[in-house]
Write an enzyme that holds these catalytic residues in place. Structure first.
Site, mmCIF file in Angstrom:
data_model
loop_
_atom_site.group_PDB
_atom_site.id
_atom_site.type_symbol
_atom_site.label_atom_id
_atom_site.label_comp_id
_atom_site.label_asym_id
_atom_site.label_seq_id
_atom_site.Cartn_x
_atom_site.Cartn_y
_atom_site.Cartn_z
ATOM 1 N N ASP A 341 -12.400 10.663 38.263
ATOM 2 C CA ASP A 341 -11.130 10.175 38.810
ATOM 3 C C ASP A 341 -10.019 10.391 37.780
ATOM 4 O O ASP A 341 -9.931 9.652 36.827
ATOM 5 C CB ASP A 341 -11.235 8.712 39.234
ATOM 6 C CG ASP A 341 -11.945 7.822 38.209
ATOM 7 O OD1 ASP A 341 -12.750 8.315 37.401
ATOM 8 O OD2 ASP A 341 -11.690 6.613 38.237
ATOM 9 N N GLU A 544 -12.117 8.406 24.395
ATOM 10 C CA GLU A 544 -12.709 8.578 25.722
ATOM 11 C C GLU A 544 -12.877 10.044 26.088
ATOM 12 O O GLU A 544 -13.850 10.442 26.716
ATOM 13 C CB GLU A 544 -11.803 7.886 26.747
ATOM 14 C CG GLU A 544 -12.264 7.978 28.185
ATOM 15 C CD GLU A 544 -11.209 7.486 29.154
ATOM 16 O OE1 GLU A 544 -11.595 7.011 30.236
ATOM 17 O OE2 GLU A 544 -10.009 7.583 28.853
#
Length: 590
Positions: A341, A544
């Site tokens: 996403d 991340e």
């Protein structure tokens, strides 16, 4: 772990598959009502969405507002009392509340995001575990690896007693064991992140913490019938890539814990049933009239995602029809269920976010994960003597491999590719005709994920063809594997690289047993370790995602600011160092 529950496995499996067969044989009209489900949210989540919207109006123009923060807040008092006070706040004509008034209300009635968790040192953490990364000979790399290992202390939490005593005041779910959060804004457990966290914990010899994570996820299956996207009430309408069986299998291979396997198997059977239920399964009929069943992502939701409600509504405002908005919201949540996403992979028009069509796609990686689940269940059932279950899942895996070969494999490209469904309006029970033109021939890193699965990486001819395709794909950059070739501004597109993608492709190459494949795998792992290290030395944090065009550069794009911590990045770094080591004379600098 006491949270595991024992069942009569044979009875459970036979009952489950009898019900599965019975429901699958029902007529299309009766089944159609189950093809567009919406799982109700909680009154607390609904209220926190209103608070989020008010905050957005109050702080309008601020780039620092994170909509997720507001649905992560907890109440100090019961919901009715809090709502009554919220209604009484003075508002302007457009519904805004003065900053000081809103902040006073939140201070009086709300607990801060993250206060529902308590920091805790894992019971099996030691600063330098015995036998830690024995092949890492370079002292600089070893010192850094120990720093990464120490980050488990920073990410370890347990649910506060307030959550257990008054769960209705919190969106955080009361998991029974300590957890590992990804980091930063992600203050709760996430499903597929947990696999790579566990891989890192295994390298850190933290076996009990790893088992506790599995037990937490199984508790969600016991409660909901599937593992949620994350451990929040607002995530209960969707799951994430199903990797629980991989976690259990890898822990078993390290520990030999048969009792864990025995107590986990019923949950794995239930999860397999979920991913093969009416909303997820799609049947494709080939030219020889053979039916092939594959799975798709399909969130049980057709409204804005609570954690991003104000953002979702802004995009949906471009659509005029109510049903179009509902479908957009479902495809949006389903893309979140995919873990990707967001990406142009899910969009009909790569320049128009409102053309998301996730539920109209049979994804390569999802079906690879379910195939691996079937192989894992077969192996684990065999370990505890459940021969009939083992044989059942061998057959299931063979059928899925055949389906992937027929529908998703593109021999000319040497890749597995996503398959687009021409029309999402037909019944979820209805077989669709195989059309070669429905294959998405754009290059994504997911096209190579099946290489991670034994039934594919054990075939040398396939591996060699895939390696050749990968080398010419354009995905491999100076600092790792890019997620796609399209620079769209979405975070699961070029130039971002993500730890899970690096790991699955690298490990798939290693598992093939081919010398040239292992050399390529090690080269990718070295690039990834170097970019992780360079960014860490510069910013004192693991990230991340990374920009794979430049060593040491962090990734960007997407709907939130880059995050640090970071669970799965730490896990993959440790897993790579465990697999390949690091010689004394190999440089670590970019």
């Amino acid at each position: 772990m006491e949270v595991f529950r024992s069942y009569d496995l044979i009875y459970y499996s036979l009952l489950s598959y009898f019900l599965f067969f019975f429901l699958s044989s029902m007529d299309v009209t009766e089944a159609s009502s189950r093809c567009s489900p919406v799982k109700p949210t909680t009154p607390l989540v609904t209220f926190l969405e209103r608070l989020q919207e008010t905050a957005f109006k109050t702080y309008y123009g601020s780039s620092n507002i994170d909509p997720k923060l507001y649905v992560d807040l907890s109440l100090k008092f019961n919901l009715s009392e809090t709502e009554e006070a919220f209604k009484k706040l003075p508002r302007s004509e457009n519904g805004t509340v003065e900053v000081k008034v809103l902040e006073r209300f939140m201070g009086e009635y709300m607990l801060g995001a993250g206060e529902d968790l308590v920091e805790v040192v894992p019971e099996d953490y030691v600063p330098e575990p015995a036998g830690f990364l024995p092949e890492v000979e370079n002292p600089e790399v070893r010192a850094w690896a120990l720093e990464v290992h120490s980050l488990w202390k920073n990410l370890s939490r347990e649910v506060s007693e307030r959550v257990r005593d008054r769960p209705e005041l919190h969106t955080l779910l009361p998991l029974p064991n300590p957890v590992m959060i990804p980091g930063s804004r992600f203050r709760e457990v996430y499903y597929w992140d947990s696999y790579w966290v566990i891989r890192g914990l295994l390298a850190s010899k933290m076996y009990e913490t790893a088992k506790g994570i599995v037990a937490n996820l199984i508790s969600l299956i016991d409660e909901y019938g599937y593992v949620l996207n994350g451990a929040r009430a607002y995530y209960s309408n969707r799951s994430q890539p199903p990797l629980l069986s991989s976690m259990i299998y890898d822990i078993y291979k390290r520990t030999g814990d048969k009792e864990m396997v025995r107590k986990s198997l019923p949950a794995l059977l239930k999860e397999h049933q979920f991913w093969n239920s009416d909303i997820h399964k799609v049947t494709i009929r080939d030219d020889q009239a053979c039916n092939h069943t594959l799975s798709r992502y399909y969130a049980m939701w057709d409204k804005p995602r609570p954690e991003s409600s104000i953002i979702d509504k802004e995009f949906a405002s471009r659509l005029s029809d109510v049903s179009e908005k509902q479908q957009f919201y479902r495809d949006l949540a389903s893309a979140a269920e995919s873990g990707w996403d967001f990406s142009t992979r899910w969009m009909r028009n790569t320049s128009d976010f409102t053309t998301l069509a996730t539920t109209s796609i049979l994804p390569v990686d999802l079906n690879a994960f379910i195939l691996k689940m079937e192989l894992d269940i077969s192996s684990l059932a065999k370990v505890i003597g459940e021969t009939s279950i083992s044989e059942c899942f061998v057959e299931a895996s063979q059928e899925r491999k055949k389906a992937m070969d027929s529908v998703l494999w593109n021999a000319e490209m040497g890749q597995w590719v996503d398959y687009w469904l021409a029309d999402n309006s037909s019944s979820c029970m209805e077989a669709r005709k195989l059309e070669a033109s429905n294959q998405n021939q754009n290059v994504f890193a997911s096209n190579f994920v099946p290489l991670w699965i034994e039934l594919f990486n054990s075939d040398p001819s396939v591996v060699k063809k895939v390696i050749e395709s990968f080398q010419s794909s354009g995905l491999l950059c100076s600092a790792g594997i890019a997620t796609s070739l399209t620079n769209s501004g979405q975070q699961w597109d070029f130039p971002n690289g993500w730890a899970p993608i690096q790991h699955m492709i690298v490990e798939g190459l290693v598992r093939s047993g081919l010398k040239e494949a292992r050399l390529m795998a090690e080269d990718i792992a070295i690039r990834w370790i170097k970019t992780n290290y360079a960014a860490y030395k510069n910013m004192s944090a693991m990230h991340e995602k990374y920009d794979v065009e430049e060593c040491g550069k962090i990734g960007g794009g997407g709907e939130y600011k880059p995050q640090t911590g970071f669970g799965w990045t730490n896990g993959v770094a440790l897993a790579f160092l465990e697999e390949f080591g690091w010689p004394k004379d190999r440089k670590l600098d970019c």
